[in-house]
Design an enzyme around this catalytic site. Structure first.
Site, PDB file in Angstrom:
ATOM      1  N   ARG A   1     -16.368  -3.963   0.814  1.00  0.00           N
ATOM      2  CA  ARG A   1     -16.349  -2.516   0.627  1.00  0.00           C
ATOM      3  C   ARG A   1     -16.271  -2.230  -0.867  1.00  0.00           C
ATOM      4  NH1 ARG A   1     -10.874  -0.301  -0.142  1.00  0.00           N
ATOM      5  NH2 ARG A   1     -11.607   1.692   0.618  1.00  0.00           N
TER       6      ARG A   1
ATOM      7  N   HIS B   1       0.805  -1.220   0.000  1.00  0.00           N
ATOM      8  CA  HIS B   1       0.000   0.000   0.000  1.00  0.00           C
ATOM      9  C   HIS B   1       0.840   1.274   0.000  1.00  0.00           C
ATOM     10  CE1 HIS B   1      -3.617  -2.394   1.389  1.00  0.00           C
ATOM     11  NE2 HIS B   1      -4.055  -1.713   0.360  1.00  0.00           N
TER      12      HIS B   1
END
Lengths: 346, 321
Positions: free
Chosen positions: A223, A193
């Site tokens: 999500r 990330h």
């Protein structure tokens, strides 16, 4: 069969189209008129009938064509599917999860017959019938991860869990928003990330990791994430940036509605039982702006979100140069009327 | 939010005596369906309705992880504990309906290991029984060193030595046999992972020696469930739910929060997983931190408590719950 599968392409002539039904069930990701990162997780246990949330692994009209596109990507670049040696068990876990889910959720399309470890799998839309021995790799034409994800829409990151972290140790990644499995393989959650702007300072990753480490068996989560893609390309990989990146410069005010697509990822998370690994399916849905604005609330809201998005995010998501063009186009569908809360059409 | 796990309604289909201290319980799904598979090292939280007291105790799953027809657990009777094991031993009978959680694994195998070296003490053998079954099917290399008080109390020693004669090593305290840890750790091939489950002293001993000998922290795995300790009753104010609750002598703070109808997260209920970590808003008194989740500086800061095992003595305690 209950679903009429499209014959369409995600390259070349770009014959990809969404039917009216596909437009109505598109996962519009903005619940308000602005956007900032959030962990925004909820349980993945069903949803409104006909919505993309209803089944564990959504199968839609693009299924067969998406699988053909995946086969083309893999033929050019076999490293889009990798599995480190300790992840084979997780591959079997995933194969079982998908086969069981699809045969239960779409009994008219998929069948699974099990007699101990002797399994018989029937995939009617793709015309596949396979008898094999569960947990015996020699009885399948590919490893278990590759076998089942060649028959399932969406990318799959399979994450090993150890040392209070998650590790990108296996995956099938051919429909990605500009990241590479071959580059990320073996990295941990913070390493892969690292390119994401702002989120680290906001403490997003620590909270997200803590949540994911505690996703338990029988309690999957989900999500949405989003970006923008010019032309309905599934494979927007760094490996092929030289092919698709240049297409971002081809839009004009006349073609933006047809060429510019909102790209939404339904990200789900399942704990895998035998391996204790976490699988992260990333399912990509594409919609042309001209189709999206047929839902008035979505047209108004997308205009406001894109117009007001912080520069860092528009840059990271790769559409900063085209933003004026997109905002101009969308502005004609925003009369300034208030929008209702939530993602669903009014 | 509580547990973060789904629950399963089960029927007790067998209760057998393993030895003077240990009983084994077999659970099958009440609806006749199959149970989820799990990974070796996982536990389930068993809910017990013991009179007015609602107990939730974690027990390692010891059955074959691939066997979906039944789960088995082993419970060691603790005559001086808070009563969960006594309830299991004295009150649970075949045919009883109970509720258990989906499996949760806080003691997983590292599947990268070239060899799995397992060190067990007493009832700490149970997670290894499932792991050994899993590793045997996968054809992986393992070695078990199992220390128990004497042959009469050596749970599953016969089964293990019969099925895995070359990889099982038993040590009886009464016969002054003990694991030669130095020798054992020194002779392991590269890529070996150590797993230890047993009394706190054993875990500290193995972790300490492994660290001294230069083993990487990531290659040493341990699981210790603490049972919540009894202590003096105390009063707590729950700020978010605007309630004042009493924690009884034999009740944990987490149990008292649950008994007041307040939903609180948890997983292990033994001070290890971190899930129930709770912010302290104010206090006047002394914390009794019994968990091994919080760092020492967090324990002295007065800002955090793990309500599954830790207690409080003093005038006021206000929690963000």
């Amino acid at each position: 069969m209950t679903i009429q599968f499209n014959d369409e392409s995600f390259r070349g002539e770009y014959t990809f189209r969404n039917s009216d039904r596909a437009i109505k069930r598109f996962p519009f990701p903005f619940h308000e008129d602005s956007y900032m990162y959030s962990v925004n997780m909820e349980r993945h246990q069903g949803g409104p009938e006909g919505s993309i949330y209803e089944k564990r692994f959504d199968v839609d009209e693009h299924y067969v064509s998406e699988m053909k596109d995946r086969a083309l990507v893999l033929a050019d670049d076999p490293l889009r599917c990798q599995s480190l040696p300790h992840m084979t068990l997780a591959g079997w876990d995933l194969l079982e999860l998908i086969m069981v889910s699809k045969s239960e959720d779409y009994p008219d399309l998929f069948e699974l017959h099990r007699d101990g470890n002797n399994w018989h799998w029937i995939n009617k839309p793709m015309g596949i019938e396979q008898k094999f021995v569960f947990m015996d790799e020699t009885t399948l034409p590919y490893g278990p991860l590759e076998y089942i994800t060649r028959q399932t829409q969406g990318d799959f990151a399979v994450l090993d869990q150890r040392d209070d972290n998650l590790w990108m140790d296996a995956g099938m990644i051919t429909t990605q928003a500009d990241w590479s499995l071959d580059f990320d393989i073996g990295m941990n959650f913070f390493e892969w990330h690292a390119p994401v702007p702002k989120a680290n300072e906001m403490g997003i990753f620590i909270r997200a990791l803590k949540f994911l480490l505690n996703v338990q068996q029988g309690m999957p989560a989900r999500r949405l994430n989003w970006t923008m893609t010019v032309n309905p390309l599934l494979d927007t990989s760094p490996e092929n940036y030289h092919k698709w990146g240049i297409q971002k410069t081809t839009m004009t005010p006349e073609t933006v509605g047809q060429k510019q697509h909102l790209r939404v990822e339904l990200q789900t998370f399942f704990r895998l039982p035998r391996s204790n690994a976490l699988v992260f399916p990333i399912r990509c849905y594409l919609i042309a702006l001209q189709d999206l604005v047929t839902v008035p609330k979505w047209g108004r809201r997308l205009h406001r979100v894109i117009r007001d998005l912080p520069v860092e995010l528009a840059t990271y998501k790769g559409f900063i140069d085209n933003r004026p063009l997109i905002v101009d186009y969308l502005s004609q569908f925003d009369d300034g009327a208030p929008t209702s809360d939530g993602i669903w059409p009014d | 939010m509580s547990a973060g796990t789904n629950k399963i309604a089960v029927t007790v289909t067998d209760v057998s005596v393993v030895n003077a201290l240990v009983k084994r319980f077999r659970f099958e799904r009440s609806d006749g369906g199959l149970l989820p598979t799990f990974s070796g090292g996982a536990h389930t939280v068993v809910e017990m309705q013991d009179g007015d007291t609602h107990r939730l105790n974690p027990y390692s799953l010891m059955s074959d992880p691939m066997d979906q027809t039944a789960y088995t657990i082993s419970v060691r009777r603790d005559d001086t504990g808070r009563g969960g094991s006594l309830f299991m031993h004295n009150s649970v009978k075949p045919g009883d309906q109970m509720t258990i959680s989906y499996p949760v694994n806080l003691f997983p195998l590292d599947l990268r290991a070239r060899k799995h070296l397992m060190i067990a003490g007493g009832i700490g053998i149970t997670p290894f029984l499932a792991q050994i079954k899993q590793l045997s099917v996968m054809g992986e290399r393992f070695e078990l060193h199992y220390s128990c008080r004497n042959p009469a109390l050596g749970s599953y020693v016969d089964e293990l030595t019969e099925q895995h004669p070359n990889t099982t090593h038993i040590y009886y305290d009464d016969q002054n046999q003990s694991i030669d840890l130095e020798q054992l750790l020194g002779g392991q091939p590269l890529g070996t992972h150590i797993y230890v489950c047993g009394p706190k002293g054993m875990i500290d001993w193995v972790r300490g020696r492994a660290a001294d000998l230069g083993w990487p922290r990531e290659a040493v795995h341990y699981e210790e469930f603490l049972a919540p300790r009894s202590g003096k009753p105390f009063e707590v104010k729950l700020a978010m739910s605007n309630k004042v609750i009493q924690v009884g002598e034999h009740q944990s703070l987490l149990e008292a929060i649950e008994a007041a109808g307040v939903d609180a997260p948890y997983l292990c209920r033994g001070g290890a997983c971190g899930q129930c970590e709770t912010d302290v808003i104010g206090y006047d008194g002394k914390f009794l931190h019994y968990d091994h989740w919080l760092e020492d500086d967090q324990k002295t800061s007065g800002k955090k408590i793990m309500p599954c095992v830790s207690r409080f003595e003093g005038k006021t305690l206000v929690l963000d719950r």
